[in-house]
Design a protein around this motif. Structure first.
Motif, PDB file in Angstrom:
ATOM      1  N   THR A  52      28.673  46.911  32.291  1.00 36.52           N
ATOM      2  CA  THR A  52      27.763  45.791  32.099  1.00 36.52           C
ATOM      3  C   THR A  52      28.221  44.915  30.940  1.00 36.52           C
ATOM      4  OG1 THR A  52      25.901  47.098  32.930  1.00 36.52           O
ATOM      5  CG2 THR A  52      25.364  45.145  31.634  1.00 36.52           C
ATOM      6  N   LEU A  53      28.632  45.569  29.860  1.00 39.76           N
ATOM      7  CA  LEU A  53      29.055  44.831  28.668  1.00 39.76           C
ATOM      8  C   LEU A  53      30.390  44.129  28.867  1.00 39.76           C
ATOM      9  CD1 LEU A  53      28.099  47.478  25.958  1.00 39.76           C
ATOM     10  CD2 LEU A  53      26.775  45.477  26.663  1.00 39.76           C
ATOM     11  N   THR A  54      31.198  44.635  29.793  1.00 33.76           N
ATOM     12  CA  THR A  54      32.520  44.039  30.033  1.00 33.76           C
ATOM     13  C   THR A  54      32.545  43.189  31.303  1.00 33.76           C
ATOM     14  OG1 THR A  54      33.231  46.053  31.207  1.00 33.76           O
ATOM     15  CG2 THR A  54      33.679  45.928  28.834  1.00 33.76           C
ATOM     16  N   LYS A  55      31.362  42.798  31.775  1.00 32.19           N
ATOM     17  CA  LYS A  55      31.274  42.038  33.030  1.00 32.19           C
ATOM     18  C   LYS A  55      32.019  40.718  32.946  1.00 32.19           C
ATOM     19  CE  LYS A  55      27.843  40.490  36.417  1.00 32.19           C
ATOM     20  NZ  LYS A  55      26.396  40.453  36.753  1.00 32.19           N
ATOM     21  N   TYR A  56      31.924  40.070  31.788  1.00 32.73           N
ATOM     22  CA  TYR A  56      32.611  38.786  31.609  1.00 32.73           C
ATOM     23  C   TYR A  56      33.717  38.964  30.574  1.00 32.73           C
ATOM     24  CZ  TYR A  56      28.515  36.983  34.020  1.00 32.73           C
ATOM     25  OH  TYR A  56      27.519  36.754  34.940  1.00 32.73           O
ATOM     26  N   PRO A  57      34.967  38.629  30.922  1.00 37.23           N
ATOM     27  CA  PRO A  57      36.079  38.804  29.974  1.00 37.23           C
ATOM     28  C   PRO A  57      36.013  37.800  28.828  1.00 37.23           C
ATOM     29  CG  PRO A  57      36.826  37.689  31.962  1.00 37.23           C
ATOM     30  CD  PRO A  57      35.411  38.100  32.220  1.00 37.23           C
ATOM     31  N   ASP A  58      36.692  38.147  27.754  1.00 33.76           N
ATOM     32  CA  ASP A  58      36.817  37.268  26.586  1.00 33.76           C
ATOM     33  C   ASP A  58      35.465  36.922  25.969  1.00 33.76           C
ATOM     34  OD1 ASP A  58      39.613  37.195  26.989  1.00 33.76           O
ATOM     35  OD2 ASP A  58      39.383  35.552  28.425  1.00 33.76           O
ATOM     36  N   THR A  59      34.550  37.876  25.984  1.00 34.68           N
ATOM     37  CA  THR A  59      33.269  37.710  25.302  1.00 34.68           C
ATOM     38  C   THR A  59      33.211  38.684  24.122  1.00 34.68           C
ATOM     39  OG1 THR A  59      32.106  39.354  26.653  1.00 34.68           O
ATOM     40  CG2 THR A  59      32.149  37.064  27.457  1.00 34.68           C
ATOM     41  N   PHE A  60      32.251  38.499  23.259  1.00 36.57           N
ATOM     42  CA  PHE A  60      32.125  39.359  22.080  1.00 36.57           C
ATOM     43  C   PHE A  60      31.912  40.812  22.491  1.00 36.57           C
ATOM     44  CE2 PHE A  60      29.626  41.506  18.826  1.00 36.57           C
ATOM     45  CZ  PHE A  60      30.378  41.259  17.687  1.00 36.57           C
ATOM     46  N   LEU A  61      31.009  41.049  23.443  1.00 35.17           N
ATOM     47  CA  LEU A  61      30.688  42.418  23.839  1.00 35.17           C
ATOM     48  C   LEU A  61      31.866  43.079  24.551  1.00 35.17           C
ATOM     49  CD1 LEU A  61      27.031  41.780  25.034  1.00 35.17           C
ATOM     50  CD2 LEU A  61      27.745  43.006  22.977  1.00 35.17           C
ATOM     51  N   GLU A  62      32.556  42.332  25.380  1.00 30.70           N
ATOM     52  CA  GLU A  62      33.746  42.883  26.047  1.00 30.70           C
ATOM     53  C   GLU A  62      34.803  43.223  25.013  1.00 30.70           C
ATOM     54  OE1 GLU A  62      37.774  42.758  27.604  1.00 30.70           O
ATOM     55  OE2 GLU A  62      36.873  41.107  26.459  1.00 30.70           O
ATOM     56  N   GLY A  63      34.871  42.408  23.970  1.00 24.55           N
ATOM     57  CA  GLY A  63      35.866  42.624  22.935  1.00 24.55           C
ATOM     58  C   GLY A  63      35.639  43.889  22.132  1.00 24.55           C
ATOM     59  N   ILE A  64      34.369  44.159  21.771  1.00 26.98           N
ATOM     60  CA  ILE A  64      34.123  45.362  20.963  1.00 26.98           C
ATOM     61  C   ILE A  64      34.242  46.630  21.804  1.00 26.98           C
ATOM     62  CG2 ILE A  64      32.655  44.126  19.336  1.00 26.98           C
ATOM     63  CD1 ILE A  64      30.244  45.452  20.626  1.00 26.98           C
ATOM     64  N   VAL A  65      33.858  46.570  23.084  1.00 26.96           N
ATOM     65  CA  VAL A  65      33.956  47.759  23.943  1.00 26.96           C
ATOM     66  C   VAL A  65      35.418  48.122  24.193  1.00 26.96           C
ATOM     67  CG1 VAL A  65      33.521  48.652  26.264  1.00 26.96           C
ATOM     68  CG2 VAL A  65      31.722  47.448  25.047  1.00 26.96           C
ATOM     69  N   ASN A  66      36.253  47.122  24.381  1.00 28.56           N
ATOM     70  CA  ASN A  66      37.678  47.368  24.667  1.00 28.56           C
ATOM     71  C   ASN A  66      38.546  47.374  23.415  1.00 28.56           C
ATOM     72  OD1 ASN A  66      37.291  47.621  27.450  1.00 28.56           O
ATOM     73  ND2 ASN A  66      37.418  45.409  27.766  1.00 28.56           N
ATOM     74  N   GLY A  67      37.912  47.374  22.240  1.00 29.34           N
ATOM     75  CA  GLY A  67      38.659  47.507  21.001  1.00 29.34           C
ATOM     76  C   GLY A  67      39.378  46.256  20.542  1.00 29.34           C
ATOM     77  N   LYS A  68      39.064  45.116  21.113  1.00 29.62           N
ATOM     78  CA  LYS A  68      39.710  43.868  20.693  1.00 29.62           C
ATOM     79  C   LYS A  68      39.072  43.312  19.422  1.00 29.62           C
ATOM     80  CE  LYS A  68      40.461  42.582  25.548  1.00 29.62           C
ATOM     81  NZ  LYS A  68      40.143  41.551  26.589  1.00 29.62           N
ATOM     82  N   ILE A  69      37.787  43.635  19.221  1.00 30.98           N
ATOM     83  CA  ILE A  69      37.039  43.139  18.069  1.00 30.98           C
ATOM     84  C   ILE A  69      36.519  44.336  17.278  1.00 30.98           C
ATOM     85  CG2 ILE A  69      35.035  41.801  17.304  1.00 30.98           C
ATOM     86  CD1 ILE A  69      35.265  40.161  19.854  1.00 30.98           C
ATOM     87  N   LEU A  70      36.755  44.320  15.979  1.00 26.62           N
ATOM     88  CA  LEU A  70      36.247  45.399  15.129  1.00 26.62           C
ATOM     89  C   LEU A  70      34.754  45.205  14.908  1.00 26.62           C
ATOM     90  CD1 LEU A  70      39.080  45.695  12.454  1.00 26.62           C
ATOM     91  CD2 LEU A  70      38.664  47.168  14.439  1.00 26.62           C
ATOM     92  N   CYS A  71      34.000  46.273  15.102  1.00 28.02           N
ATOM     93  CA  CYS A  71      32.540  46.209  14.958  1.00 28.02           C
ATOM     94  C   CYS A  71      32.087  47.385  14.102  1.00 28.02           C
ATOM     95  CB  CYS A  71      31.864  46.259  16.332  1.00 28.02           C
ATOM     96  SG  CYS A  71      30.064  46.129  16.281  1.00 28.02           S
ATOM     97  N   PRO A  72      31.223  47.180  13.132  1.00 28.78           N
ATOM     98  CA  PRO A  72      30.743  48.295  12.295  1.00 28.78           C
ATOM     99  C   PRO A  72      29.857  49.244  13.094  1.00 28.78           C
ATOM    100  CG  PRO A  72      29.537  46.295  11.776  1.00 28.78           C
ATOM    101  CD  PRO A  72      30.639  45.887  12.709  1.00 28.78           C
ATOM    102  N   PHE A  73      29.693  50.447  12.581  1.00 26.75           N
ATOM    103  CA  PHE A  73      28.845  51.454  13.217  1.00 26.75           C
ATOM    104  C   PHE A  73      27.670  51.763  12.296  1.00 26.75           C
ATOM    105  CE2 PHE A  73      33.062  52.103  14.960  1.00 26.75           C
ATOM    106  CZ  PHE A  73      32.817  52.251  16.319  1.00 26.75           C
ATOM    107  N   ASP A  74      26.548  52.147  12.912  1.00 22.95           N
ATOM    108  CA  ASP A  74      25.409  52.571  12.103  1.00 22.95           C
ATOM    109  C   ASP A  74      25.558  54.047  11.743  1.00 22.95           C
ATOM    110  OD1 ASP A  74      24.744  54.012  14.362  1.00 22.95           O
ATOM    111  OD2 ASP A  74      22.979  52.817  14.877  1.00 22.95           O
ATOM    112  N   ALA A  75      24.536  54.605  11.117  1.00 23.17           N
ATOM    113  CA  ALA A  75      24.612  55.996  10.648  1.00 23.17           C
ATOM    114  C   ALA A  75      24.751  56.995  11.784  1.00 23.17           C
ATOM    115  CB  ALA A  75      23.372  56.320   9.814  1.00 23.17           C
ATOM    116  N   ASP A  76      24.318  56.619  12.982  1.00 25.43           N
ATOM    117  CA  ASP A  76      24.396  57.524  14.133  1.00 25.43           C
ATOM    118  C   ASP A  76      25.635  57.286  14.985  1.00 25.43           C
ATOM    119  OD1 ASP A  76      21.938  58.816  13.568  1.00 25.43           O
ATOM    120  OD2 ASP A  76      20.861  57.088  14.368  1.00 25.43           O
ATOM    121  N   GLY A  77      26.511  56.407  14.532  1.00 29.42           N
ATOM    122  CA  GLY A  77      27.748  56.173  15.265  1.00 29.42           C
ATOM    123  C   GLY A  77      27.638  55.138  16.366  1.00 29.42           C
TER     124      GLY A  77
END
Length: 259
Positions: A50-75
């Motif tokens: 669902t998150l990677t449905k559209y390429p070159d988006t922010f959500l697709e980028g973080i799921v596929n490791g293209k964009i670095l995203c911080p994690f919360d305390a639970d990972g």
């Protein structure tokens, strides 16, 4: 004969182990396809597809490791955006179209979210929706609060929007009868009008119990103030006020609002 039986039992045992292994692998695969996002403190669980449905988006980028995203305390991925509005972003990814609840008024905020998440399709639909709303003529809502300074008439609140009358009605829980002996009815309500009759103005002990904080308010002037504050909170603006010589709109004979 015994060998055949032993062989069959062994085959069943091997088959059971194989099925268990397949079930475990499928379960692990299902878990691996799920992603939990922490968006502004709100947790959302969805499938990676669902998150990677559209390429070159922010959500697709973080799921596929293209964009670095911080994690919360639970990972979980942590995204510092509006957690409530994100449900509309996620529903757009799920449905492929923009579906908003009736009365939605946060188009500009949602447009900003669409821009942040780099969802061009969502941004275009929000823009189209906003433009249609601008072209659609809106019916003017009128609100009138009049005080006849007469025990038989009291305070009258008229609005051509029944939902506003309902809001005022829901705020009023009980009118105390302890100081109203001999007056059988304190107020009457229709779809557009609340008429407070037989209400002794400024008498000590005459009160209303309010729903939100259970506070006692005294006199029609205080009730009028409550109606004015609710009107302003709901987006009404004061158009005219009659006889405001005492310096406060609460003491005006008539107040007219529009929205």
């Amino acid at each position: 004969m015994e060998r055949k039986i032993i062989r069959r039992e062994k085959e069943k045992e091997d088959e059971g182990k194989h099925n268990s292994l397949e079930d475990a692998e499928q379960g692990q695969h299902c878990k691996s396809t799920l992603t939990t996002l922490n968006v502004g403190g709100y947790l959302y669980i969805t499938q990676k597809q669902t998150l990677t449905k559209y390429p070159d988006t922010f959500l697709e980028g973080i799921v596929n490791g293209k964009i670095l995203c911080p994690f919360d305390a639970d990972g979980h991925y942590f995204i510092d955006r509006d957690g409530l509005l994100f449900r509309h972003v996620l529903n757009f990814l799920r449905n492929g179209e923009l579906l908003l609840p009736e009365g939605f008024r946060e188009n500009q905020l949602l447009a900003q979210e669409a821009e942040f998440f780099q969802l061009k399709g969502l941004a275009e639909e929000v823009k189209s929706r906003w433009e249609k709303e601008q072209l659609t003529p809106r019916e003017t809502t009128f609100l009138e609060i009049t005080d006849n300074h007469d025990r038989s008439q009291g305070l009258r609140i008229f609005c051509n929007a029944p939902d506003f009358i309902s809001k005022i009605k829901s705020r009023i829980v009980l009118v105390s009868k302890s100081r109203l002996d001999g007056f059988p009815e304190e107020f009457s309500i229709s779809s557009n009008i609340i008429q407070f009759k037989y209400f002794i103005k400024s008498e000590n002990g005459t009160r209303l119990v309010l729903k939100e904080d259970n506070t006692f308010v005294c006199t029609l002037e205080t009730l009028k103030f409550e109606a004015i504050m609710m009107a302003l909170k709901c987006g009404f603006r004061l158009l005219t006020s009659l006889d405001c010589s005492k310096g406060s709109i609460v003491h005006s004979d008539a107040l007219h609002f529009i929205k």
